[in-house]
Design an enzyme around this catalytic site. Sequence first.
Site: not given
Length: 323
Positions: A133, A188
């Site tokens: 995004t 992550y």
Amino acid sequence: MSEPTFSFTTTAQEVATVFAKEIQGKNVLITGTSVNGIGFETARVLAKHANLIIITGHNSERLKIAEDTLKNEVPSANIRPLILDLSSLAAVRKAAAEINAFPEPLHVLIHNAAAVIGPFKLTVDNFESQVATNHIGPFLLTKLLSSKLLASGTTHYTPRVIFVSAKGHIFCDGVNFSTLERPDPEGYEPLDAYFRTKVANILTAIELSRRSKGQINAYSLHPGVIMTNNMQRGDMVDSLKKLEILDENGRPSDKKHPWKTIPQGAATTVAAAFDSSLNDKPGAYLDDCVEANDTIAPHASDSANAERLWVLTERLIGESFTF
């Protein structure tokens, strides 16, 4: 005429007033324009002067609220809403085809939208959601709209692409090229992933300016530390406490990072889009409405990193970006 003096407290409205002549007649696309965000505030102040403001969002209800609110506040505004989901390459291509069918050229493209900073999540294209995004989607959109941007160029005007980055890019060690291509849920961490995408924004602005050879000027910026809904999510609070952005009670702390209001937060975007003194500074990074290249971390200003990211992103979208 003396140069305008901008500061930490300058608002978007004040910047738009200074550059009203530059904004007049321009067609601007802004991604991420939900009410109570800096993208919406950018659209609101530009709508008073611009020829056309294209607002985007992936949620049709929120987009309609933004459109109605803008038209209510600025009755003279020419607002055109567009559904855009930056996390999907197919959705970006669909939106770009709609924009390219518009009769008007595009003078300014403002990449303001950002993904929710949250747990590891893959997109439909198997990219990590934040990098999709915040970087890959915007890169593809810029590529697909480049002809429309170039069509607005004249001997006196160079089209602009603006990337809303963040000073937080200094809190990571740069783009992780391996996980960009092969997302890894094991390593992550939400805020770290966000900061890496902000590095990508800066590098893309630098490389876009270089490759376009004066046909498009791209800029990146730090809008300021601003209270958003994202910051109040449970999984974000602990990370922000560690950076002393929030205090031990989860409230805004200005001990290390002074806070801006939304009108102040949108100011630098407006300056990046319309300050003519930046014409000879393509690829510049702005803070508090002025050029601040000396505050970019080395990993975000390295030309080799910028070129490597560009080439890799072309491979990820399956398209070459040429001028």
